[in-house]
Design a protein around this motif. Structure first.
Motif, short mmCIF file in Angstrom:
data_model
loop_
_atom_site.label_atom_id
_atom_site.label_comp_id
_atom_site.label_asym_id
_atom_site.label_seq_id
_atom_site.Cartn_x
_atom_site.Cartn_y
_atom_site.Cartn_z
N GLY A 1 0.94 -0.93 -0.26
CA GLY A 1 -0.28 0.11 0.46
C GLY A 1 0.79 1.47 0.11
O GLY A 1 2.21 1.25 0.15
N ARG A 2 0.44 2.47 -0.10
CA ARG A 2 1.17 3.80 0.74
C ARG A 2 1.49 4.17 1.10
O ARG A 2 0.86 3.53 2.38
CB ARG A 2 -0.47 4.77 -0.49
CG ARG A 2 -0.76 4.71 -1.27
CD ARG A 2 0.10 5.43 -2.99
NE ARG A 2 -0.34 5.39 -3.94
CZ ARG A 2 -1.44 6.94 -4.07
NH1 ARG A 2 -1.15 7.73 -3.28
NH2 ARG A 2 -2.26 6.62 -5.07
N GLY A 3 3.25 4.23 0.71
CA GLY A 3 3.39 4.26 2.22
C GLY A 3 4.33 3.08 3.04
O GLY A 3 4.62 3.15 4.12
N ALA A 4 3.61 1.71 2.49
CA ALA A 4 4.52 0.78 3.05
C ALA A 4 6.08 0.40 3.12
O ALA A 4 6.59 -0.54 3.47
CB ALA A 4 4.03 -0.44 2.13
N THR B 1 2.46 -0.32 -6.62
CA THR B 1 1.03 -0.19 -5.12
C THR B 1 0.54 -1.48 -7.15
O THR B 1 0.18 -1.13 -7.86
CB THR B 1 0.40 0.72 -5.64
OG1 THR B 1 1.08 1.68 -4.41
CG2 THR B 1 -0.95 0.87 -4.99
N LEU C 1 -4.25 0.72 0.34
CA LEU C 1 -3.95 0.78 1.30
C LEU C 1 -3.39 -0.24 1.98
O LEU C 1 -2.42 -1.38 2.53
CB LEU C 1 -4.81 1.25 2.16
CG LEU C 1 -5.67 2.56 2.45
CD1 LEU C 1 -6.34 3.16 3.35
CD2 LEU C 1 -4.12 3.61 2.23
N ARG D 1 3.63 1.50 9.79
CA ARG D 1 2.65 3.04 10.22
C ARG D 1 3.57 3.34 11.76
O ARG D 1 3.62 5.25 11.68
CB ARG D 1 1.66 2.31 11.26
CG ARG D 1 1.85 1.53 12.68
CD ARG D 1 0.73 0.66 13.38
NE ARG D 1 1.94 -0.58 13.83
CZ ARG D 1 0.98 -1.46 13.33
NH1 ARG D 1 1.13 -1.96 12.47
NH2 ARG D 1 1.08 -2.53 14.41
N THR E 1 -0.29 -0.63 3.87
CA THR E 1 0.29 0.74 4.36
C THR E 1 0.68 0.56 5.89
O THR E 1 1.63 1.01 6.78
CB THR E 1 -0.66 1.48 4.04
OG1 THR E 1 -0.47 2.14 3.15
CG2 THR E 1 -0.44 2.27 4.74
#
Length: 456
Positions: free
Chosen positions: A67-70, A200, A252, A227, A223
């Motif tokens: 996901g985005r930012g993973a 993605t 995500l 975290r 994502t």
């Protein structure tokens, strides 16, 4: 394709430090030499999440789907480092000629090279490559070279040759097939050239082809896996807006959403039918498609809850799919209890179950749990596709909506075609859905339309 998943309880050395007491952290850091302490921020194996480390074994393509930012970009940049760097700054690494391929030259430069998680940001000072802007390439102190290419210009890959490549966001390249093919012809140096693909997932042919290749390995992460390095407000916002939607699953959760050619339902249509809350409903039913057997290897027991508003003319009736309560590999008593529990949660007025396989046993099992449950047995006289087509027509008319959280049901729906079901196993969730909507919308509508005979 081989696949790996994320996250054991403690995933890395960073996890250990985070979970350690302050005294343990201090003791660990004080035990390191000055050189080790300076090197620690650049030891990616110590800090990495599981999906960011290349799998073991013999492979040609490593696909990192997330996901985005993973943390995909960081993983790609660190993989390039691991390929080109030797034990010491001037020592030769595994690879000497690397292709960096992105959608555009600007995106390669700004994300893969100069980005916050790009190659330059990840490299220690004594091994940091130099950027030659006019030649669009990086040069390491040990002589390794990484050259930049754009997926808008596949022909630029005709001629150069490489022993490693990093392809970023391949699923959104405009000329993905052509660029990928040209890259494969150039990846011919060394005893075993390799490539890393960070993307993605999107349902595009080139990605499906790569994933189907036996020489491909895959790591995957949502994502949420990263975290600790993301703003809490970002996660809260995207969860609230996109959780339980097709876009959220793709962007995500990093899930590749596929639909079979000629499917009765499309992902786009299901997404357009999404509701956050259900309206007031006149009737609610729970439909069950029980498995033939009841053990760990059995098919799923499809259990789907659907409600409907049936006021006014038939063409104004609307249905809402409320819950997919299906269970896997369950004994008859277990799926019967799950179905009755779903009725109680939603205040359903009737339980509908297909009895082709189990006959009277199906009703008997259900009544052992609740002798007074309002029950109707249904028997399939036609095939799955024939039963599903009138239900799919209601979706086309915009008369059926879905609440969030029906991912597995929707995946099955998008694999049921006019030729049959093209997924694994049996579409038990879809069967239950079809029975529920038949009960609420199609059977009553047929009775409503049936001309009344005046008694004499």
């Amino acid at each position: 394709m081989r696949s790996t998943s994320t996250q054991p309880a403690l995933r890395s050395g960073a996890d250990w430090i985070a979970c350690a007491t302050r005294s343990e952290q201090d003791a660990f850091l004080e035990s390191l030499s000055e050189g080790a302490l300076l090197a620690l921020p650049y030891l990616f194996e110590f800090w990495a999440l599981p999906h960011q480390l290349p799998p073991q074994g013999d492979w040609r393509s490593w696909v990192i789907m997330g996901g985005r930012g993973a943390g995909k970009t960081r993983a790609g940049a660190e993989w390039v480092r691991a390929e080109v760097e030797g034990a010491r700054p001037l020592d030769v690494g595994r690879s000497r000629r690397v292709a960096l391929v992105g959608e555009t030259v600007d995106q390669v430069r700004e994300v893969m090279v100069f980005g916050d998680s790009g190659i330059l940001a990840c490299s220690p000072p004594d091994r940091r490559p130099k950027w030659e802007a006019t030649r669009r390439r990086l040069i390491w102190p040990n002589g390794a070279v990484a050259q930049v290419f754009s997926a808008h210009d596949p022909e630029s890959l005709r001629g150069p040759q490489f022993d490693a490549a990093w392809a970023d966001e391949l699923a959104k390249w405009k000329k993905a097939e052509e660029t990928w093919d040209m890259l494969q012809f150039g990846l011919r140096l060394g005893p075993s050239p390799r490539q890393c693909i960070t993307t993605t997932p999107r349902n595009v042919g080139v990605l499906r082809t790569i994933l189907a290749n036996p020489s491909t390995v895959v790591t995957h992460a949502p994502t949420e896996a990263n975290r600790a390095n993301l703003a809490a407000s970002f996660l809260a916002e995207v969860r609230a807006r996109y959780a339980g939607t097709r876009l959220g699953r793709q962007e995500l959760d990093g899930v590749l959403l596929e639909e079979a050619e000629g499917a009765l339902w499309s992902l786009a249509r299901l997404e357009a039918a999404r509701l956050d809350t259900a309206p007031a409903l006149d009737r609610i039913v729970v439909a069950v498609d029980p498995p033939v057997t009841g053990h760990a290897g059995s098919d799923e027991c499809g259990i789907v809850v659907v409600g409907a508003t049936t006021q006014g003319p038939v063409q104004d009736w609307r249905a809402v799919v409320l819950e997919d309560a299906s269970v896997s590999g369950a004994a008859p008593s277990v799926w019967a209890e799950a179905a009755i529990a779903a009725m109680e949660r939603h205040g359903a007025e009737r339980l509908v179950a297909e009895v082709n396989q189990g006959g009277d046993l199906v009703e008997s099992v259900i009544r052992q749990i609740d002798p007074l449950v309002p029950f109707r047995a249904v028997r399939a006289a036609r095939g799955k596709v024939a039963r599903a087509e009138p239900v799919a027509a209601l979706y086309e008319q915009g008369r059926v909506a879905h609440l969030r959280g029906l991912d597995k049901l929707e995946d099955q729906m998008c694999r049921l075609t006019g030729r049959g079901y093209e997924g694994r196993g049996s579409p038990d969730r879809v069967d239950a859905l079809v029975w529920a909507i038949h009960e609420l919308m199609i059977v009553p509508a047929a009775q409503w339309r049936r001309p009344r005979v005046r008694s004499l």
